[in-house]
Design a protein around this motif. Sequence first.
Motif, PDB file in Angstrom:
ATOM      1  N   LYS A 230      18.189  -4.502 -30.194  1.00 40.20           N
ATOM      2  CA  LYS A 230      17.841  -4.442 -31.613  1.00 40.20           C
ATOM      3  C   LYS A 230      18.749  -3.534 -32.440  1.00 40.20           C
ATOM      4  CE  LYS A 230      14.369  -7.149 -30.869  1.00 40.20           C
ATOM      5  NZ  LYS A 230      14.447  -8.554 -31.288  1.00 40.20           N
ATOM      6  N   ARG A 231      19.676  -2.821 -31.802  1.00 39.55           N
ATOM      7  CA  ARG A 231      20.520  -1.909 -32.563  1.00 39.55           C
ATOM      8  C   ARG A 231      21.516  -2.689 -33.421  1.00 39.55           C
ATOM      9  NH1 ARG A 231      17.347   0.722 -29.949  1.00 39.55           N
ATOM     10  NH2 ARG A 231      17.524   2.922 -29.452  1.00 39.55           N
ATOM     11  N   ASP A 232      21.719  -2.233 -34.654  1.00 42.32           N
ATOM     12  CA  ASP A 232      22.677  -2.873 -35.558  1.00 42.32           C
ATOM     13  C   ASP A 232      23.979  -2.084 -35.505  1.00 42.32           C
ATOM     14  OD1 ASP A 232      24.007  -4.283 -37.436  1.00 42.32           O
ATOM     15  OD2 ASP A 232      22.749  -3.727 -39.128  1.00 42.32           O
ATOM     16  N   LEU A 233      24.819  -2.397 -34.525  1.00 44.10           N
ATOM     17  CA  LEU A 233      26.085  -1.689 -34.342  1.00 44.10           C
ATOM     18  C   LEU A 233      27.192  -2.497 -35.008  1.00 44.10           C
ATOM     19  CD1 LEU A 233      25.672  -0.649 -30.600  1.00 44.10           C
ATOM     20  CD2 LEU A 233      25.058   0.631 -32.656  1.00 44.10           C
TER      21      LEU A 233
ATOM     22  N   LEU B  46      35.366   2.531 -25.829  1.00 41.94           N
ATOM     23  CA  LEU B  46      34.782   2.600 -24.491  1.00 41.94           C
ATOM     24  C   LEU B  46      33.391   1.983 -24.483  1.00 41.94           C
ATOM     25  CD1 LEU B  46      34.641   3.511 -21.567  1.00 41.94           C
ATOM     26  CD2 LEU B  46      33.965   5.791 -22.364  1.00 41.94           C
ATOM     27  N   LEU B  47      32.566   2.329 -25.457  1.00 43.98           N
ATOM     28  CA  LEU B  47      31.220   1.759 -25.524  1.00 43.98           C
ATOM     29  C   LEU B  47      31.266   0.262 -25.777  1.00 43.98           C
ATOM     30  CD1 LEU B  47      29.417   4.570 -27.543  1.00 43.98           C
ATOM     31  CD2 LEU B  47      29.126   4.025 -25.123  1.00 43.98           C
ATOM     32  N   MET B  48      32.191  -0.179 -26.636  1.00 36.57           N
ATOM     33  CA  MET B  48      32.326  -1.611 -26.912  1.00 36.57           C
ATOM     34  C   MET B  48      32.723  -2.371 -25.653  1.00 36.57           C
ATOM     35  SD  MET B  48      34.812  -4.158 -27.422  1.00 36.57           S
ATOM     36  CE  MET B  48      36.313  -3.244 -27.824  1.00 36.57           C
ATOM     37  N   LEU B  49      33.669  -1.825 -24.883  1.00 40.89           N
ATOM     38  CA  LEU B  49      34.105  -2.483 -23.649  1.00 40.89           C
ATOM     39  C   LEU B  49      32.966  -2.557 -22.633  1.00 40.89           C
ATOM     40  CD1 LEU B  49      37.661  -0.913 -23.145  1.00 40.89           C
ATOM     41  CD2 LEU B  49      37.118  -3.228 -23.927  1.00 40.89           C
ATOM     42  N   CYS B  50      32.169  -1.498 -22.563  1.00 38.72           N
ATOM     43  CA  CYS B  50      31.027  -1.507 -21.641  1.00 38.72           C
ATOM     44  C   CYS B  50      29.969  -2.510 -22.093  1.00 38.72           C
ATOM     45  CB  CYS B  50      30.431  -0.111 -21.524  1.00 38.72           C
ATOM     46  SG  CYS B  50      31.489   1.067 -20.646  1.00 38.72           S
ATOM     47  N   MET B  51      29.780  -2.632 -23.403  1.00 38.93           N
ATOM     48  CA  MET B  51      28.855  -3.637 -23.928  1.00 38.93           C
ATOM     49  C   MET B  51      29.343  -5.041 -23.593  1.00 38.93           C
ATOM     50  SD  MET B  51      27.986  -2.147 -27.730  1.00 38.93           S
ATOM     51  CE  MET B  51      27.001  -3.573 -28.204  1.00 38.93           C
TER      52      MET B  51
ATOM     53  N   GLY C 152      21.327   3.455 -27.638  1.00 40.71           N
ATOM     54  CA  GLY C 152      20.619   2.828 -26.524  1.00 40.71           C
ATOM     55  C   GLY C 152      21.552   2.228 -25.493  1.00 40.71           C
ATOM     56  N   LEU C 153      22.723   2.863 -25.287  1.00 40.38           N
ATOM     57  CA  LEU C 153      23.738   2.299 -24.398  1.00 40.38           C
ATOM     58  C   LEU C 153      24.019   3.181 -23.184  1.00 40.38           C
ATOM     59  CD1 LEU C 153      26.318   1.092 -27.090  1.00 40.38           C
ATOM     60  CD2 LEU C 153      24.820  -0.354 -25.701  1.00 40.38           C
TER      61      LEU C 153
ATOM     62  N   LEU D 122      18.796  -2.355 -20.521  1.00 38.31           N
ATOM     63  CA  LEU D 122      18.267  -1.600 -21.646  1.00 38.31           C
ATOM     64  C   LEU D 122      17.827  -0.202 -21.234  1.00 38.31           C
ATOM     65  CD1 LEU D 122      16.074  -4.354 -23.362  1.00 38.31           C
ATOM     66  CD2 LEU D 122      18.447  -3.727 -23.878  1.00 38.31           C
ATOM     67  N   ASP D 123      18.052   0.753 -22.128  1.00 43.05           N
ATOM     68  CA  ASP D 123      17.530   2.093 -21.921  1.00 43.05           C
ATOM     69  C   ASP D 123      16.000   2.047 -22.005  1.00 43.05           C
ATOM     70  OD1 ASP D 123      20.094   2.860 -21.689  1.00 43.05           O
ATOM     71  OD2 ASP D 123      20.155   4.113 -23.485  1.00 43.05           O
ATOM     72  N   PHE D 124      15.346   3.108 -21.578  1.00 49.85           N
ATOM     73  CA  PHE D 124      13.886   3.119 -21.459  1.00 49.85           C
ATOM     74  C   PHE D 124      13.192   2.734 -22.760  1.00 49.85           C
ATOM     75  CE2 PHE D 124       9.839   5.411 -21.820  1.00 49.85           C
ATOM     76  CZ  PHE D 124       9.151   4.842 -20.760  1.00 49.85           C
ATOM     77  N   ARG D 125      13.595   3.343 -23.874  1.00 44.60           N
ATOM     78  CA  ARG D 125      12.875   3.082 -25.127  1.00 44.60           C
ATOM     79  C   ARG D 125      13.057   1.646 -25.586  1.00 44.60           C
ATOM     80  NH1 ARG D 125      16.369   6.411 -29.719  1.00 44.60           N
ATOM     81  NH2 ARG D 125      18.441   5.758 -29.033  1.00 44.60           N
TER      82      ARG D 125
END
Length: 379
Positions: free
Chosen positions: A190-193, A221-226, A265-266, A329-332
Amino acid sequence: MQADRESCELLLAVARSTDAEQIHRLAANVDDWDSLLELAEEHRVLTMLFLRLADMGPAIPQFVWNRAQTEYETNMFNSLANAVELIAVIKALEDKMIPAIPFKGVVLGASIYHDLTTRPAGDLDLLIHYRDLVRATTVVLERGYELETPVNADGTPAQLGYYEYHFERKTDGRVLELRWRLELTVPRFKRDLGMDWVWPRRRTTMLAGAEVPGMSPEITLLMLCMHGSKHMWSRLIWICDVAQLLTSFPGLDWKEVTSDAQEAGLCRTLALGILLAYRVAAAPVPQTILRRCEGDTTARFLAQHIQENLFDAPGSTPPGPIPYSIQLLDFRDRVGFFLSTSLLRPNERDRAAFPLPKSLHALYYLIRPIRVFLDRSAR
């Protein structure tokens, strides 16, 4: 295709930037060169393989050399053509006061590999603000592209939960995508990145002699992991990308990376990408970060499964009752997903069974699982 051991070992050595002597020794053990070439092409590392074998001369069969060289030269031409087109598109958007940030593709090759021809040239990907979508679409159409994504009469997306417009240009086969959101798993994430996240921390990247805006290494780095996690890390090149970024940016701001991961949430997605880059491609990872990633048991389990199945069953999901997309997904976010499902969403039966004042309606989210459990236990 069942990958043979010799081909797998050689490609892993290429991914790890192993020294030339060991590369030559592993290449000498290869019997099925056709299998090696198919595997390298499937994992988009044929160009990298060619560069590592380039000085082996007669030790490489001529047909292997010819095919790898053809792939390298084709990719070099496509990369340069993509770079020229990307620069022109960004300039056209700038002329209309439309900010855009290119990512992946040739920009990734230029920024982290320091050679835009090293990495396979793919589509042109641009991140924009959603508010600029209609105007940006006009700019792209004026360059001869055709929009392949269904749209409404006002130019807005016809499909809910869709965050990209796909364009193709028939004259040269070039593909361009406009995106206004980077997504992990749709529709669960649900995150709007988007540009509000990326644009304030943009960096300048040199591409074919021109300056273009680019993502910061921390966000990259976060984009590549996503991106890798979204596609279940089914190609070795995606693991190589993370490893190469960690190699090229030893001064990475890990405090910023981890803070962004927590906010977006990544955390698990980041941990999975780092573990794979470290285990598969021997990426340099600070020990404190590595210990934190190893501490995520789910990320460890997923990394082990992906590593074991990378060549024989790429893209396969691990067994178990919880889907892969939910495990990411992270816990929340996982809790939010389960609370949003119809099974756990309060309904009129819950309200009738336990009448509560409006100020306490939030308690129905606690009551419903109990009521559902009691109902099912009574059957």
